[in-house]
Design a protein around this motif. Structure first.
Motif, PDB file in Angstrom:
ATOM      1  N   GLY A 225       0.818  -1.202   0.000  1.00 10.94           N
ATOM      2  CA  GLY A 225       0.000   0.000   0.000  1.00 10.94           C
ATOM      3  C   GLY A 225       0.850   1.249   0.000  1.00 10.94           C
ATOM      4  N   VAL A 226       0.440   2.239  -0.772  1.00 13.71           N
ATOM      5  CA  VAL A 226       1.110   3.543  -0.765  1.00 13.71           C
ATOM      6  C   VAL A 226       0.042   4.618  -0.913  1.00 13.71           C
ATOM      7  CG1 VAL A 226       1.528   3.485  -3.263  1.00 13.71           C
ATOM      8  CG2 VAL A 226       2.900   4.984  -1.802  1.00 13.71           C
ATOM      9  N   SER A 227       0.189   5.701  -0.136  1.00 12.13           N
ATOM     10  CA  SER A 227      -0.849   6.734  -0.119  1.00 12.13           C
ATOM     11  C   SER A 227      -0.219   8.107   0.075  1.00 12.13           C
ATOM     12  CB  SER A 227      -1.860   6.448   0.990  1.00 12.13           C
ATOM     13  OG  SER A 227      -2.890   7.427   0.999  1.00 12.13           O
ATOM     14  N   PRO A 228       0.050   8.855  -1.003  1.00 12.04           N
ATOM     15  CA  PRO A 228       0.499  10.237  -0.867  1.00 12.04           C
ATOM     16  C   PRO A 228      -0.687  11.199  -0.718  1.00 12.04           C
ATOM     17  CG  PRO A 228       0.590   9.562  -3.161  1.00 12.04           C
ATOM     18  CD  PRO A 228       0.113   8.366  -2.388  1.00 12.04           C
ATOM     19  N   THR A 229      -0.507  12.226   0.104  1.00 14.54           N
ATOM     20  CA  THR A 229      -1.516  13.275   0.252  1.00 14.54           C
ATOM     21  C   THR A 229      -0.828  14.631   0.181  1.00 14.54           C
ATOM     22  OG1 THR A 229      -1.415  13.511   2.662  1.00 14.54           O
ATOM     23  CG2 THR A 229      -2.818  11.765   1.792  1.00 14.54           C
ATOM     24  N   LEU A 230      -1.553  15.618  -0.322  1.00 14.87           N
ATOM     25  CA  LEU A 230      -1.029  16.968  -0.474  1.00 14.87           C
ATOM     26  C   LEU A 230      -2.013  17.950   0.141  1.00 14.87           C
ATOM     27  CD1 LEU A 230       1.228  18.728  -2.008  1.00 14.87           C
ATOM     28  CD2 LEU A 230      -0.570  19.073  -3.726  1.00 14.87           C
ATOM     29  N   THR A 231      -1.508  18.836   0.974  1.00 22.44           N
ATOM     30  CA  THR A 231      -2.310  19.920   1.527  1.00 22.44           C
ATOM     31  C   THR A 231      -1.724  21.237   1.045  1.00 22.44           C
ATOM     32  OG1 THR A 231      -2.892  18.655   3.500  1.00 22.44           O
ATOM     33  CG2 THR A 231      -3.138  21.043   3.620  1.00 22.44           C
ATOM     34  N   ALA A 232      -2.579  22.102   0.472  1.00 19.76           N
ATOM     35  CA  ALA A 232      -2.131  23.390  -0.047  1.00 19.76           C
ATOM     36  C   ALA A 232      -3.041  24.487   0.479  1.00 19.76           C
ATOM     37  CB  ALA A 232      -2.134  23.384  -1.574  1.00 19.76           C
ATOM     38  N   GLN A 233      -2.443  25.487   1.125  1.00 18.88           N
ATOM     39  CA  GLN A 233      -3.179  26.647   1.582  1.00 18.88           C
ATOM     40  C   GLN A 233      -3.234  27.632   0.426  1.00 18.88           C
ATOM     41  OE1 GLN A 233      -4.133  26.551   5.034  1.00 18.88           O
ATOM     42  NE2 GLN A 233      -5.605  28.124   4.446  1.00 18.88           N
ATOM     43  N   LEU A 234      -4.358  27.675  -0.291  1.00 20.93           N
ATOM     44  CA  LEU A 234      -4.480  28.502  -1.485  1.00 20.93           C
ATOM     45  C   LEU A 234      -4.711  29.966  -1.158  1.00 20.93           C
ATOM     46  CD1 LEU A 234      -6.663  26.149  -3.720  1.00 20.93           C
ATOM     47  CD2 LEU A 234      -4.171  26.233  -3.479  1.00 20.93           C
ATOM     48  N   GLY A 235      -5.109  30.248   0.044  1.00 14.16           N
ATOM     49  CA  GLY A 235      -5.359  31.604   0.504  1.00 14.16           C
ATOM     50  C   GLY A 235      -5.645  31.567   1.980  1.00 14.16           C
ATOM     51  N   PRO A 236      -5.844  32.724   2.607  1.00 13.09           N
ATOM     52  CA  PRO A 236      -6.088  32.733   4.052  1.00 13.09           C
ATOM     53  C   PRO A 236      -7.284  31.888   4.483  1.00 13.09           C
ATOM     54  CG  PRO A 236      -5.683  34.950   3.219  1.00 13.09           C
ATOM     55  CD  PRO A 236      -5.828  34.069   2.024  1.00 13.09           C
ATOM     56  N   GLN A 237      -8.262  31.726   3.592  1.00 13.60           N
ATOM     57  CA  GLN A 237      -9.485  31.023   3.959  1.00 13.60           C
ATOM     58  C   GLN A 237      -9.752  29.791   3.097  1.00 13.60           C
ATOM     59  OE1 GLN A 237     -10.931  32.216   6.619  1.00 13.60           O
ATOM     60  NE2 GLN A 237      -9.610  34.029   6.666  1.00 13.60           N
ATOM     61  N   THR A 238      -8.793  29.393   2.260  1.00 12.86           N
ATOM     62  CA  THR A 238      -9.047  28.312   1.301  1.00 12.86           C
ATOM     63  C   THR A 238      -7.959  27.245   1.396  1.00 12.86           C
ATOM     64  OG1 THR A 238     -10.062  29.921  -0.197  1.00 12.86           O
ATOM     65  CG2 THR A 238      -9.502  27.761  -1.106  1.00 12.86           C
ATOM     66  N   THR A 239      -8.381  26.006   1.501  1.00 11.61           N
ATOM     67  CA  THR A 239      -7.446  24.879   1.616  1.00 11.61           C
ATOM     68  C   THR A 239      -7.821  23.801   0.614  1.00 11.61           C
ATOM     69  OG1 THR A 239      -7.189  25.310   3.985  1.00 11.61           O
ATOM     70  CG2 THR A 239      -6.438  23.176   3.181  1.00 11.61           C
ATOM     71  N   LEU A 240      -6.804  23.256  -0.038  1.00 10.60           N
ATOM     72  CA  LEU A 240      -6.985  22.141  -0.966  1.00 10.60           C
ATOM     73  C   LEU A 240      -6.299  20.917  -0.383  1.00 10.60           C
ATOM     74  CD1 LEU A 240      -7.781  21.087  -3.871  1.00 10.60           C
ATOM     75  CD2 LEU A 240      -5.429  21.680  -4.525  1.00 10.60           C
ATOM     76  N   ILE A 241      -7.016  19.795  -0.354  1.00  3.55           N
ATOM     77  CA  ILE A 241      -6.452  18.525   0.098  1.00  3.55           C
ATOM     78  C   ILE A 241      -6.634  17.517  -1.033  1.00  3.55           C
ATOM     79  CG2 ILE A 241      -6.526  16.688   1.805  1.00  3.55           C
ATOM     80  CD1 ILE A 241      -8.276  19.801   2.756  1.00  3.55           C
ATOM     81  N   ALA A 242      -5.527  16.951  -1.509  1.00  2.00           N
ATOM     82  CA  ALA A 242      -5.572  15.945  -2.570  1.00  2.00           C
ATOM     83  C   ALA A 242      -4.909  14.673  -2.065  1.00  2.00           C
ATOM     84  CB  ALA A 242      -4.866  16.449  -3.823  1.00  2.00           C
ATOM     85  N   SER A 243      -5.464  13.530  -2.427  1.00  6.60           N
ATOM     86  CA  SER A 243      -4.892  12.262  -1.962  1.00  6.60           C
ATOM     87  C   SER A 243      -5.089  11.182  -3.011  1.00  6.60           C
ATOM     88  CB  SER A 243      -5.538  11.826  -0.644  1.00  6.60           C
ATOM     89  OG  SER A 243      -6.897  11.492  -0.835  1.00  6.60           O
ATOM     90  N   TYR A 244      -4.200  10.211  -2.953  1.00  8.38           N
ATOM     91  CA  TYR A 244      -4.291   9.030  -3.817  1.00  8.38           C
ATOM     92  C   TYR A 244      -3.863   7.816  -2.999  1.00  8.38           C
ATOM     93  CZ  TYR A 244      -2.787   5.485  -7.171  1.00  8.38           C
ATOM     94  OH  TYR A 244      -2.606   4.305  -7.845  1.00  8.38           O
ATOM     95  N   THR A 245      -4.566   6.727  -3.171  1.00  7.00           N
ATOM     96  CA  THR A 245      -4.234   5.490  -2.468  1.00  7.00           C
ATOM     97  C   THR A 245      -4.197   4.337  -3.464  1.00  7.00           C
ATOM     98  OG1 THR A 245      -5.242   6.222  -0.390  1.00  7.00           O
ATOM     99  CG2 THR A 245      -4.961   3.854  -0.695  1.00  7.00           C
ATOM    100  N   TYR A 246      -3.122   3.570  -3.386  1.00  6.16           N
ATOM    101  CA  TYR A 246      -3.027   2.334  -4.168  1.00  6.16           C
ATOM    102  C   TYR A 246      -2.815   1.184  -3.202  1.00  6.16           C
ATOM    103  CZ  TYR A 246      -1.142  -1.441  -7.022  1.00  6.16           C
ATOM    104  OH  TYR A 246      -0.925  -2.659  -7.604  1.00  6.16           O
ATOM    105  N   ASP A 247      -3.733   0.236  -3.214  1.00  3.85           N
ATOM    106  CA  ASP A 247      -3.639  -0.959  -2.383  1.00  3.85           C
ATOM    107  C   ASP A 247      -3.635  -2.186  -3.283  1.00  3.85           C
ATOM    108  OD1 ASP A 247      -3.712   0.629  -0.151  1.00  3.85           O
ATOM    109  OD2 ASP A 247      -5.818   0.257   0.310  1.00  3.85           O
ATOM    110  N   ASP A 248      -2.714  -3.100  -2.990  1.00  2.00           N
ATOM    111  CA  ASP A 248      -2.577  -4.332  -3.769  1.00  2.00           C
ATOM    112  C   ASP A 248      -2.524  -5.487  -2.779  1.00  2.00           C
ATOM    113  OD1 ASP A 248      -1.769  -6.511  -5.307  1.00  2.00           O
ATOM    114  OD2 ASP A 248      -0.534  -5.283  -6.631  1.00  2.00           O
ATOM    115  N   ASP A 249      -3.598  -6.271  -2.749  1.00  2.00           N
ATOM    116  CA  ASP A 249      -3.744  -7.337  -1.770  1.00  2.00           C
ATOM    117  C   ASP A 249      -3.796  -8.682  -2.492  1.00  2.00           C
ATOM    118  OD1 ASP A 249      -4.993  -7.708   1.329  1.00  2.00           O
ATOM    119  OD2 ASP A 249      -5.484  -9.299  -0.072  1.00  2.00           O
TER     120      ASP A 249
END
Length: 704
Positions: A225-249
């Motif tokens: 399993g691998v899961s990167p996530t990104l948090t970006a403060q786009l402005g004083p009141q705006t936040t972007l959260i992006a994530s991806y998960t790959y699971d191989d069982d």
């Protein structure tokens, strides 16, 4: 003898921790949280609650003490203390949940007596395919009990299981890892890295590699399993959260053992694999991507929107036991291979408006959700080719033995092929009204449009049905003081007649409107200490509109069942040295009228009347700690037939923790300390899963 050597070595390792602790420097243990952060408002206003991490139970910034329903949590710290890696292992420590074996290839649960393969969510968004879920990238597990259609939509009749994923944290650089190995040879490696890329952007990567093993013959597997996530403060009141998960069982599909004489599990074969190790294999590749945008408009108005995409590629094959002839000392086998491809697209948006004064405060939620789900499912069946011998064995019959001989067979392809397209649209409205310091009202409605089209390719049969349902939720909360709430609530949910997975509409199921779940609950939440929450509830859950077919072949929606129960629990930091999560649930469930499940009066399957789950951590010194856990379930029936009984059991777990420094710690976990033989779950009467005997895991955790 090998097991005894393992056990002696592990106990010796634990004993070495004690004298070592006496020589350790007085370095503090890292703080362990058994409650989610900020679940209780202790200030004078709700502004003290983190609005970016609102409550899963209301989709608004609501403290847990003000949620009018039963909710259980397992935090990341508790998961680490128990050395738990998989969701199904974690849920064994939640009273009110009993585990189905999931046919050896998926998570499947009973919540308040209601079975589900689909009521799983990640960050409040549906994750409904049939696979095993790992917890390497999860901050906490939440179990929200009772009907939950207002927040989660269709299903969730007995409750919903939500995983809160880890996020990248701005301004914080941290790297940690863990390695562990158990007495069967299974091991796990985990890594967690959070790296700021600038003052306003951070990246976090969680990864794991795990190999499985157990007491069961031929059982093995691995998980990546691998899961990167990104948090970006786009402005004083705006936040972007992006994530991806790959699971191989990938793992052996283990269907457990059969019952004997229609009464209980077949004894003496707890290690025996009733399958073909060359054929019984389950594989799942899962891709999940999410983008969430959060914005605070000011003046108490905020909004968030999420786009969620998931792709599931799943195949499992199995030879499985289907019955035993005790006189001949033989077992009957069956088998098939099943494959599913699914794509989910989900879009969700929420607008939250908080307003009011010292007398009346309002939290208004307006939201929508739209989704599309495309599923392709097929099945190939196994045919045993050995000719029957007159007076001898059937083609699929084989002698009982420690190692089962599987008779020759062929795979008949194309026995089943089904396609389905599901489109949903939902709008919901919820008002939380605080009147003075002592009264809060919660009410809301959700409208769902559920459009399902299916094609049975083999039979050439198409089916389609559109359902439009309104699901209400109402609650009244009385707060004698800010640390105590007493609530009464009413909620409804629904499940279309196509079932959890919506693979095919039969001509019969296409005629009927969805089943209905109605939950009545009276409960209490109390914070006697700053970091302790005590909860209690009595409830009644009615399920109605279940199909019933009479002796003339006429089908009606007259089937009903009822579960009545009581639960009580306490979780948190009871003292400086004692953290605990303790709970008890009583469930009394039965069919109130004849239905597709069985005749009236039958007990609900795999619903034990009594369940106890208690986990405790005691820090003896700043360097040395111990853990102690107990799980109990009373007897339960494997199916609605009420003929095969899974006996009651007690399981005791233990742990030892030693902090070498603030960057390095050692851990020993023992499961089933007293080596009890028990059978915690089943899939029908002839697929019963024996529990693991005594096992131990040694781990090391580090931080850079």
């Amino acid at each position: 003898m090998t097991c005894l050597h393992h056990r002696a070595a592990l106990f010796a390792g634990a004993a070495l921790l004690v004298p070592a602790a006496a020589q350790a420097s007085e370095e503090a243990q890292p703080e362990r949280r058994y409650l989610p952060t900020d679940i209780i408002v202790t200030g004078e206003s709700a502004s003290d609650y983190d609005t970016q991490d609102g409550s899963s139970a209301t989709k608004t910034p609501t403290p847990l003490i003000d949620v009018p329903q039963g909710v259980s949590y397992i935090t990341e710290d508790q998961l680490e203390d128990q050395s738990i890696r998989q969701l199904n292992e974690a849920l064994r420590y939640v009273p009110g949940i009993s585990m189905e074996t999931g046919e050896g290839h998926r998570d499947e649960v009973f919540i308040r007596g209601q079975e589900s393969t689909a009521d799983f969510y990640i960050d409040g968004l549906r994750d409904d395919a049939q696979y095993y879920r790992s917890l390497y990238n999860i901050e906490r597990v939440e179990v929200l009990k009772g009907a939950n259609a207002l927040i989660f939509g269709r299903g969730a009749g007995g409750g919903a299981i939500n995983r809160v994923a880890k996020r990248a944290e701005l301004g914080s650089q941290a790297t940690s890892g863990e390695a562990s190995v158990d007495s069967f040879g299974a091991f796990a490696l985990l890594a967690d890295m959070n790296q700021p890329l600038s003052d306003s952007v951070a990246l976090r990567i969680n990864g794991t590699y795990e190999e499985f093993d157990s007491h069961r013959d031929f059982y093995e597997g691995r998980f990546i399993g691998v899961s990167p996530t990104l948090t970006a403060q786009l402005g004083p009141q705006t936040t972007l959260i992006a994530s991806y998960t790959y699971d191989d069982d990938r793992r052996v599909t283990d269907r457990g053992i059969p019952s004997v004489d229609g009464a209980g599990p077949l004894r003496g074969y707890d290690d025996t694999f009733f399958g073909d190790p060359a054929f019984n294999e389950a594989e799942a590749q899962v891709h999940i991507g999410r983008i969430r945008l959060e914005h605070d408009f000011g003046g108490g108005l905020s909004a968030n929107g999420t786009i969620h995409y998931a792709d599931y590629d799943k195949v499992y094959a199995n030879i499985l036991p289907s019955g035993v002839d005790t006189a001949a000392q033989t077992v009957f086998l069956g088998g098939y291979r099943d494959y599913t491809d699914r794509e989910n697209w989900i879009g969700q948006g929420n607008l939250v408006w908080q307003a009011g004064n010292d007398t009346v405060e309002s939290t208004l939620l307006l939201g929508f959700e739209a989704s599309r789900q495309d599923t392709r499912n097929g099945r190939d069946t196994v045919s045993f080719t050995r000719a029957a011998v007159p007076g001898g064995l059937d083609p699929n019959e084989t002698p009982l033995a420690d190692t089962i001989f599987v008779p020759p067979y062929t795979l008949d392809t194309g026995a089943r092929l089904r396609n389905s397209e599901l489109e949903t649209l939902s709008f919901y409205l919820q008002e939380q009204l605080q009147i003075g310091d002592h009264i809060e009202l919660v009410g809301g409605l959700r409208w769902d449009r559920f459009d399902l089209e299916t094609l049975d390719v083999v039979g050439g049969v198409t089916g389609d049905r559109v359902d439009e349902k309104v699901s209400p939720r109402f609650g009244v909360i009385v707060k004698p003081n800010r640390d105590l709430s007493i609530y009464v609530s009413y909620a409804e949910s629904f499940l279309p007649q196509a079932g959890d997975q919506f693979l095919v509409l039969s001509p019969t199921s296409a005629q009927f409107e969805p089943e209905k779940f109605t939950n009545y609950e009276l409960g209490m939440k109390w914070a006697p200490l700053a970091k302790v929450l005590v909860t209690a509830a009595i409830f009644r859950l009615d399920r109605s509109k279940t199909p019933f077919t009479d002796s003339l072949g006429n089908t009606t929606l007259t089937g009903e069942s009822r579960v009545e129960g009581f639960e009580i629990g306490a979780v948190g930091e009871i003292s400086d040295f004692w953290k605990a999560n303790i709970g008890y649930t009583y469930l009394d469930g039965e069919l109130r009228s004849a239905s597709s499940f069985g005749p009236a009066g039958q007990r609900l399957q795999q619903t034990p009347r009594h369940q106890i789950a208690a986990w405790n951590r005691f820090d003896v010194t700043q360097a040395l700690g111990f853990g102690f856990g107990v799980i109990h379930q009373s007897d339960q029936y494997a199916s609605f037939s009420n003929t095969v009984e899974l006996p009651s059991y007690w399981r005791v777990d233990a742990a030892a923790f030693y902090t070498v420094s603030d960057r390095l710690s050692l851990q020993l976990n023992i499961e089933n300390l007293f080596d009890e033989t028990y059978y915690p779950s089943a899939h029908g009467n002839n697929n019963i899963q024996p529990a693991e005997p005594f096992s131990a895991r040694i781990g090391v955790r580090f931080a850079l």
